[in-house]
Design an enzyme around this catalytic site. Structure first.
Site, mmCIF file in Angstrom:
data_model
loop_
_atom_site.group_PDB
_atom_site.id
_atom_site.type_symbol
_atom_site.label_atom_id
_atom_site.label_comp_id
_atom_site.label_asym_id
_atom_site.label_seq_id
_atom_site.Cartn_x
_atom_site.Cartn_y
_atom_site.Cartn_z
ATOM 1 N N HIS A 149 0.835 -1.203 0.000
ATOM 2 C CA HIS A 149 0.000 0.000 0.000
ATOM 3 C C HIS A 149 0.867 1.250 0.000
ATOM 4 O O HIS A 149 0.626 2.186 -0.768
ATOM 5 C CB HIS A 149 -0.881 0.048 1.262
ATOM 6 C CG HIS A 149 -1.955 -0.964 1.331
ATOM 7 N ND1 HIS A 149 -2.159 -1.737 2.449
ATOM 8 C CD2 HIS A 149 -2.909 -1.344 0.443
ATOM 9 C CE1 HIS A 149 -3.191 -2.536 2.246
ATOM 10 N NE2 HIS A 149 -3.661 -2.322 1.029
ATOM 11 N N LYS B 40 -15.926 -7.721 2.386
ATOM 12 C CA LYS B 40 -14.805 -8.283 3.140
ATOM 13 C C LYS B 40 -15.288 -8.741 4.495
ATOM 14 O O LYS B 40 -16.211 -8.180 5.072
ATOM 15 C CB LYS B 40 -13.674 -7.262 3.288
ATOM 16 C CG LYS B 40 -12.990 -6.978 1.968
ATOM 17 C CD LYS B 40 -11.701 -6.268 2.173
ATOM 18 C CE LYS B 40 -11.000 -6.120 0.820
ATOM 19 N NZ LYS B 40 -9.699 -5.515 0.970
ATOM 20 N N ARG C 60 -1.956 -6.164 -8.403
ATOM 21 C CA ARG C 60 -0.942 -7.178 -8.132
ATOM 22 C C ARG C 60 -0.861 -8.204 -9.256
ATOM 23 O O ARG C 60 0.198 -8.677 -9.587
ATOM 24 C CB ARG C 60 -1.266 -7.909 -6.823
ATOM 25 C CG ARG C 60 -1.133 -7.047 -5.597
ATOM 26 C CD ARG C 60 -1.620 -7.783 -4.408
ATOM 27 N NE ARG C 60 -3.045 -8.051 -4.573
ATOM 28 C CZ ARG C 60 -3.923 -8.090 -3.602
ATOM 29 N NH1 ARG C 60 -3.546 -7.932 -2.375
ATOM 30 N NH2 ARG C 60 -5.196 -8.308 -3.842
ATOM 31 N N SER D 108 -3.442 -7.472 2.674
ATOM 32 C CA SER D 108 -3.777 -7.396 4.094
ATOM 33 C C SER D 108 -4.224 -8.755 4.613
ATOM 34 O O SER D 108 -3.926 -9.121 5.751
ATOM 35 C CB SER D 108 -4.884 -6.355 4.316
ATOM 36 O OG SER D 108 -4.420 -5.066 4.008
#
Length: 170
Positions: free
Chosen positions: A17, A41, A94, A132
């Site tokens: 990040h 999430k 990513r 994360s």
């Protein structure tokens, strides 16, 4: 003034990040790191206030932190852009799998707010696997998260997430 928003849950903030935030700060006059809520999430490990504090604390270590601010918002990103006068959304990618979802979100945001442009920054090779979720899983088992998160918040993450397993004899 070119204002970009870098949204995310930042639960917790990772070196990946911070890399995206740092690179965005070189492209825009102002970067707002937006701690946001994602209903898709699972339960967050840190409160929104805690996430804002860790992002605020760690982004100051960046060489280009002068034009970076941290905020929190629970609502549509397009509405936040309009409210703040921002016209760009910065998202880190990513892998190719990230692109499909982020592309859909970019199109939706453009439809909701025509002035919204999404800028994709690819991750560095060393952060390609980093998320994360990976950090939380490693920390929950007491693994070493050095090299994944800023050193200033490593103990905070480990203290919150590490739950020693009961040894079960078989």
């Amino acid at each position: 003034m070119r204002i970009a928003v870098c949204p995310g849950s930042f639960d917790p903030v990772t070196l990946g990040h911070l890399d995206i935030i740092d690179r965005a700060s070189k492209l825009f006059d102002k970067v707002i790191v937006l701690v946001s809520f994602n209903a898709n999430k699972s339960r967050a490990a840190f409160t929104p206030t805690e996430r804002m504090e860790t992002v605020s604390y760690t982004h100051l270590t960046l060489p280009t932190s002068d034009n970076v601010v941290v905020d929190c918002y629970n609502g549509l990103l397009a509405d936040y852009l309009q409210k703040t006068g921002a016209n760009a959304i910065v998202k880190g990618l990513r892998a190719v799998s990230d692109f499909e979802y982020e592309f859909q979100m970019a199109l939706a945001n453009k439809k909701l707010y025509n002035d919204a442009e999404t800028v994709f920054l690819t991750t560095t090779g060393e952060n390609m696997f980093l998320s994360s979720s990976v950090v939380k899983e490693i920390a929950s088992f007491g693994g070493d998260i050095t090299g994944f998160v800023p050193k200033q918040i490593q103990s905070k993450i480990t203290d919150r997430l590490y739950k020693p397993a009961n040894n079960i004899d078989q």
